[in-house]
Scaffold this active site. Structure first.
Site, short mmCIF file in Angstrom:
data_model
loop_
_atom_site.label_atom_id
_atom_site.label_comp_id
_atom_site.label_asym_id
_atom_site.label_seq_id
_atom_site.Cartn_x
_atom_site.Cartn_y
_atom_site.Cartn_z
N CYS A 114 0.86 -1.18 0.00
CA CYS A 114 0.00 0.00 0.00
C CYS A 114 0.91 1.24 0.00
CB CYS A 114 -0.94 -0.09 1.21
SG CYS A 114 -2.12 1.23 1.47
N ASP A 161 -7.94 -2.91 -8.88
CA ASP A 161 -7.64 -1.94 -7.83
C ASP A 161 -8.22 -0.58 -8.22
OD1 ASP A 161 -6.43 -0.12 -6.05
OD2 ASP A 161 -4.63 -1.35 -5.87
N HIS A 189 -7.29 -3.78 -4.49
CA HIS A 189 -6.27 -3.22 -3.59
C HIS A 189 -6.25 -4.01 -2.29
CE1 HIS A 189 -3.50 -0.03 -2.49
NE2 HIS A 189 -4.02 -0.05 -1.28
#
Length: 220
Positions: A114, A161, A189
């Site tokens: 991330c 994502d 994601h």
């Protein structure tokens, strides 16, 4: 185990450490926007079980110490707000402090998830501290795609994502033909986080296998 680090500008921050301290391979693990929480500690412990010395610096300590968030909407908003207060240049100092805390004899790599995926990219392009870098779904990499890595890099993205469109992934591929880029079909994601609704076990396992293989090749 928790330790204290001191960055080059005098800032002190905490870090989670794991793994054998006589390891010949070491990793800096860069956190998500949720702090060094239970998931990040599990990630570190998994690398430790594979024989790595691991240091995971608490990057939010620049703004607030002891941040451990969950994965609900309020946690996401809080994590984004905290990340926005952090100067990327200061984060580089923090990962360098973490690298310095790894065993001196160890070949050093960096892996991030991330926000940490972008931090791992910066570790490759803005420092010479690492022999290899792996980023999982780093949303800021596309904006820095023209920066030149100083070590081999491998990147992982989810096809669906919402925060990293495939056009960004293709732009990274075009700008960095020497970088290994993997896209996981149908994954979103955070597909590697077992505490998120977007978790996909098979994709997480494959990405981890590729990550370990990459570090096994380059951290010799």
């Amino acid at each position: 185990m928790q330790i204290e680090l001191t960055a080059a500008d005098g800032h002190t921050l905490s870090a989670y450490v794991a793994g054998p301290q006589d390891a010949t391979r070491g990793l800096v693990v860069a956190q998500e926007i949720f702090g060094v929480n239970r998931h990040m500690r599990r990630v570190c412990d998994d690398f430790a079980k594979a024989g790595y010395a691991v240091v995971c610096p608490a990057l939010f300590d620049r703004t607030q110490r002891g941040v451990e968030l969950g994965y609900g909407p309020e946690d996401v908003a809080r994590g984004r707000d905290l990340r926005a207060t952090i100067d990327p240049g200061k984060t580089v100092l923090d990962i360098l402090a973490a690298a310095a805390a790894l065993p001196k004899a160890a070949r050093r790599g960096i892996v991030g998830y991330c926000w940490g995926g972008t931090v791992a990219w910066h570790g490759a392009t803005r420092t010479s501290a690492f022999a290899a870098s792996v980023g999982w779904y780093g949303g800021g990499i596309a904006a820095a795609k023209d920066e030149q890595p100083r070590c081999p890099v491998q990147l992982h993205f989810g096809e669906t994502d919402a925060s990293i469109p495939l056009s960004d992934v293709e732009a990274i591929r075009a700008a960095q033909p020497g970088v290994e880029v993997f896209v996981y079909q149908g994954a979103g994601h955070g597909f590697g986080c077992e505490e998120r609704g977007s978790y996909v076990q098979k994709d997480a396992a494959l990405a981890q296998e590729r990550t370990l293989g990459f570090f096994g090749k380059h951290l010799l």
